[in-house]
Design an enzyme around this catalytic site. Sequence first.
Site, PDB file in Angstrom:
ATOM      1  N   GLY A  67       0.765  -1.236   0.000  1.00 47.76           N
ATOM      2  CA  GLY A  67       0.000   0.000   0.000  1.00 47.76           C
ATOM      3  C   GLY A  67       0.798   1.289   0.000  1.00 47.76           C
ATOM      4  N   SER A  68       2.053   1.266  -0.425  1.00 48.84           N
ATOM      5  CA  SER A  68       2.824   2.525  -0.453  1.00 48.84           C
ATOM      6  C   SER A  68       2.215   3.502  -1.459  1.00 48.84           C
ATOM      7  CB  SER A  68       4.289   2.236  -0.818  1.00 48.84           C
ATOM      8  OG  SER A  68       4.387   1.762  -2.157  1.00 48.84           O
ATOM      9  N   ASN A  69       1.700   2.987  -2.580  1.00 52.92           N
ATOM     10  CA  ASN A  69       1.048   3.873  -3.544  1.00 52.92           C
ATOM     11  C   ASN A  69      -0.271   4.400  -2.989  1.00 52.92           C
ATOM     12  OD1 ASN A  69       2.499   4.025  -6.265  1.00 52.92           O
ATOM     13  ND2 ASN A  69       2.632   1.863  -5.768  1.00 52.92           N
ATOM     14  N   LEU A 106      -3.915  -7.477  -7.800  1.00 51.11           N
ATOM     15  CA  LEU A 106      -3.458  -8.626  -8.604  1.00 51.11           C
ATOM     16  C   LEU A 106      -4.535  -9.353  -9.392  1.00 51.11           C
ATOM     17  CD1 LEU A 106      -0.835 -10.124  -6.112  1.00 51.11           C
ATOM     18  CD2 LEU A 106      -0.455  -8.563  -8.042  1.00 51.11           C
ATOM     19  N   ILE A 116      -9.964  -7.357 -13.683  1.00 47.42           N
ATOM     20  CA  ILE A 116     -11.224  -6.663 -13.416  1.00 47.42           C
ATOM     21  C   ILE A 116     -12.331  -7.282 -14.261  1.00 47.42           C
ATOM     22  CG2 ILE A 116     -12.387  -4.422 -13.451  1.00 47.42           C
ATOM     23  CD1 ILE A 116     -10.055  -4.625 -11.434  1.00 47.42           C
ATOM     24  N   HIS A 170       1.890  -0.032 -13.434  1.00 46.99           N
ATOM     25  CA  HIS A 170       2.686  -1.253 -13.617  1.00 46.99           C
ATOM     26  C   HIS A 170       4.170  -0.887 -13.520  1.00 46.99           C
ATOM     27  CE1 HIS A 170       3.450  -5.334 -14.921  1.00 46.99           C
ATOM     28  NE2 HIS A 170       4.417  -4.848 -15.694  1.00 46.99           N
ATOM     29  N   ASP A 179      -2.569  -5.530 -18.141  1.00 44.00           N
ATOM     30  CA  ASP A 179      -1.516  -4.617 -18.600  1.00 44.00           C
ATOM     31  C   ASP A 179      -1.580  -4.260 -20.074  1.00 44.00           C
ATOM     32  OD1 ASP A 179       0.683  -6.626 -16.558  1.00 44.00           O
ATOM     33  OD2 ASP A 179      -0.528  -4.874 -16.001  1.00 44.00           O
ATOM     34  N   GLU A 222       7.211   5.954  -8.860  1.00 44.56           N
ATOM     35  CA  GLU A 222       5.789   5.829  -8.547  1.00 44.56           C
ATOM     36  C   GLU A 222       5.353   6.936  -7.580  1.00 44.56           C
ATOM     37  OE1 GLU A 222       5.271   1.031  -9.171  1.00 44.56           O
ATOM     38  OE2 GLU A 222       5.311   1.813  -7.137  1.00 44.56           O
TER      39      GLU A 222
HETATM   40  C1  GRF Z   1       3.865  -1.306  -7.317  1.00 41.93           C
HETATM   41  O1  GRF Z   1       5.213  -1.443  -7.683  1.00 41.93           O
HETATM   42  C2  GRF Z   1       2.999  -1.258  -8.547  1.00 41.93           C
HETATM   43  O2  GRF Z   1       3.629  -0.741  -9.701  1.00 41.93           O
HETATM   44  C3  GRF Z   1       2.691  -2.691  -8.778  1.00 41.93           C
HETATM   45  O3  GRF Z   1       2.555  -3.268  -7.505  1.00 41.93           O
HETATM   46  C4  GRF Z   1       3.358  -2.535  -6.577  1.00 41.93           C
HETATM   47  C5  GRF Z   1       2.466  -2.176  -5.411  1.00 41.93           C
HETATM   48  O4  GRF Z   1       3.211  -1.603  -4.377  1.00 41.93           O
HETATM   49  N1  GRF Z   1       1.534  -2.912  -9.607  1.00 41.93           N
HETATM   50  P1  GRF Z   1       2.430  -0.984  -3.100  1.00 41.93           P
HETATM   51  O5  GRF Z   1       1.518  -2.042  -2.556  1.00 41.93           O
HETATM   52  O6  GRF Z   1       1.689   0.227  -3.582  1.00 41.93           O
HETATM   53  O7  GRF Z   1       3.538  -0.628  -2.147  1.00 41.93           O
END
Ligand code: GRF
Length: 190
Positions: A12-14, A84, A87, A103, A144, A173
């Site tokens: 969940g860093s994004n 993962l 959809i 991605h 993708d 990201e």
């Molecule tokens: C990210 O590198 C994103 O590009 C990929 O999965 C990873 C998720 O990272 N699809 P996080 O869970 O957001 O840290």
Amino acid sequence: MKRIVILASGTGSNAENIINYFNNSNLARVTYVLSNNKDAKVLDKANRLNISNLSFKKDDFSTKKTVLNLLKKEADIVILAGFLWKIPANILESFPNKIINIHPALLPKYGGKGMYGSHVHKAVVANKEAETGITIHYVNENYDEGAIIFQAKTSVDPSDTPDEVAAKIHVLEQNNFPQVIESVLLKMEK
Ligand code: GRF
């Protein structure tokens, strides 16, 4: 005020970055974080950041309309951030050009089923690529393959390990995903 719902399966860093970015925005807010993994760390982050969240099972997503109905109620745009699963058609049809994925590679290279997280970075290093990057794209029925919205590149040094490549990708990201979401939302406003 546009409503953003994030789907994520992992750390969940994004998601955290997107939540914080739109916290003080007049354009949009993250209203929900959904995960197909009840133990995903992204749910802990959502709790800590006071964002509504829940985990769901396969049939809630594909056969039952649980997730679809929640998205219809809570989302103007759906963001996949390390999600993962594919959809399903009913969600794609309900959100045309309103589902966006990130991605960790320069699609169309290193995309498709099984190409996620460290699998991507290991393949990039194994193939001695001189550069890699991120791709932000609309989501369609295939992994993708949706129309590309944005790409950013970083160099790969011959000595780089997959973890070092992952760290470079993480920076790209963090510095680009919320801004690209914002640009898509601004286009939606017009
Ligand atoms: C990210 O590198 C994103 O590009 C990929 O999965 C990873 C998720 O990272 N699809 P996080 O869970 O957001 O840290």
